[in-house]
Enzyme design. Structure first.
Site, PDB file in Angstrom:
ATOM      1  CD  GLN A 204     -25.676   3.146 115.351  1.00 53.91           C
ATOM      2  OE1 GLN A 204     -24.905   2.305 114.897  1.00 53.91           O
ATOM      3  NE2 GLN A 204     -26.987   2.950 115.312  1.00 53.91           N
TER       4      GLN A 204
ATOM      5  CG  HIS B 194     -31.141  -2.616 100.894  1.00 58.27           C
ATOM      6  ND1 HIS B 194     -30.485  -1.428 100.644  1.00 58.27           N
ATOM      7  CD2 HIS B 194     -31.123  -2.776 102.242  1.00 58.27           C
ATOM      8  CE1 HIS B 194     -30.108  -0.893 101.787  1.00 58.27           C
ATOM      9  NE2 HIS B 194     -30.471  -1.689 102.770  1.00 58.27           N
TER      10      HIS B 194
ATOM     11  CG  ASP C 177     -31.316  -6.114 122.234  1.00 65.39           C
ATOM     12  OD1 ASP C 177     -31.172  -6.865 121.254  1.00 65.39           O
ATOM     13  OD2 ASP C 177     -30.480  -6.030 123.152  1.00 65.39           O
TER      14      ASP C 177
ATOM     15  CG  ASP D 141     -30.076  -4.785 106.741  1.00 62.04           C
ATOM     16  OD1 ASP D 141     -28.833  -4.856 106.649  1.00 62.04           O
ATOM     17  OD2 ASP D 141     -30.751  -3.877 106.231  1.00 62.04           O
TER      18      ASP D 141
ATOM     19  N   PRO E  75     -23.174  -4.127 120.286  1.00 63.07           N
ATOM     20  CG  PRO E  75     -25.286  -3.128 120.065  1.00 63.07           C
ATOM     21  CD  PRO E  75     -23.818  -2.858 119.883  1.00 63.07           C
TER      22      PRO E  75
END
Length: 296
Positions: free
Chosen positions: A27, A58, A134, A152, A161
């Site tokens: 990204q 958060h 991942d 998150d 993904p």
């Protein structure tokens, strides 16, 4: 900067300063300083969090799940590259081990260097194990179980993904990774900007867990109400009364919250009727064969 929330609407931020601009294998990454919101992390043109209100997001993500469990010792965080989710988890006195799995090492390094207000040293806490990888592969391959799992993650974009971590098959794996009494929470996009996506995420989780509920918080840097889904097979979120929230916050956390308390809890879980109605009208669930995507 213009940021599209849907294909038909956008909001703008006045930029005071460009602090960092780069690209990883996954990204585009920017750290900007906005005029109103202060420093912000922006990924692929989407504001992830801003200094002015990152604590709202958060604390809203982390605290209800941790409080619902009551004595969380082992916590898994999927995503959370800024380190602020880990920061909030590590404030709980009972926590002995945190595993954080994030796919992008560049985001981690950028956060360590440019976002100290977010992580506040969490990356150096000996209770934290950081795994660059991942999250889906980790869930499928590692045998360790946890008391609380916090997702998150980036929104389920069709080109990204993360959408595979919003489907029934993934949530079924999450159940297997939880200890008895375990709790799962995920960010669930916006019920106002992305009502279909929000409802499908909730429906999908509800199809897997015995107890599931959604809740909301207004996040100014997202220019929207934001949604979360809380689930467990053993702990019913409706049992979280303001009195229980107050008692457990006083016993479990270090320091003082800036957003989440018993009064905020009532507001977060008192979802307006129009949102409840739109969720009830949508029956679809997401699978690998038929995933759900955000509209923009």
């Amino acid at each position: 900067m213009i940021e599209w929330g849907t294909p038909y609407s956008a909001h703008m931020f006045a930029i005071k300063k460009h602090i960092f601009h780069g690209r990883s294998d996954f990204q585009e990454i920017q750290v900007l300083e906005y005029e109103e919101l202060g420093k912000a992390l922006v990924l692929d043109g989407k504001t992830q969090s801003a200094l002015a209100d990152e604590f709202v997001y958060h604390e809203a993500l982390v605290h209800p799940a941790m409080i619902l469990h009551g004595e969380p010792r082992k916590v898994l965080i999927l995503g959370g590259g800024e380190g602020a989710t880990a920061r909030e988890v590590l404030r709980f006195k009972t926590v002995e081990r945190v595993v954080m799995v994030d796919i992008d090492p560049v985001v981690i390094e950028v956060a360590k260097k440019y976002l100290p207000e977010w992580h506040q040293g969490a990356f150096n806490d000996p209770r934290l194990e950081l795994i660059i990888g991942d999250g889906l592969k980790y869930i499928n391959s590692d045998s360790e179980k946890f008391d609380v799992i916090i997702a998150d993650l980036a929104d389920p974009l069709e080109a990204g993904p993360a959408y595979k971590l919003y489907v029934k098959e993934f949530y079924e794996k999450v159940v297997e990774k939880l200890n008895p009494g375990g709790v799962f929470v995920t960010q669930s996009t916006s019920p106002t900007l992305m009502p279909y996506t929000f409802a499908v995420i909730y429906n999908t989780i509800k199809s897997v867990f015995r107890h599931a509920t959604y809740y909301i918080a207004y996040v100014k840097s997202f220019d929207s109400i934001w949604g979360f889904t809380l689930a467990s097979n053993d702990n019913d979120p409706s049992a979280l009364t303001p009195e229980l929230v107050e008692d457990r916050l006083s016993k479990l956390i270090r320091g003082e919250n800036r957003f989440y308390d018993p009064v905020s809890h009532i507001h977060m879980f008192s979802v307006p009727k129009n949102i409840r109605d739109q969720v009830s009208r949508i029956k679809d669930i997401a699978t690998l064969e038929k995933p759900v995507f955000t509209p923009a």
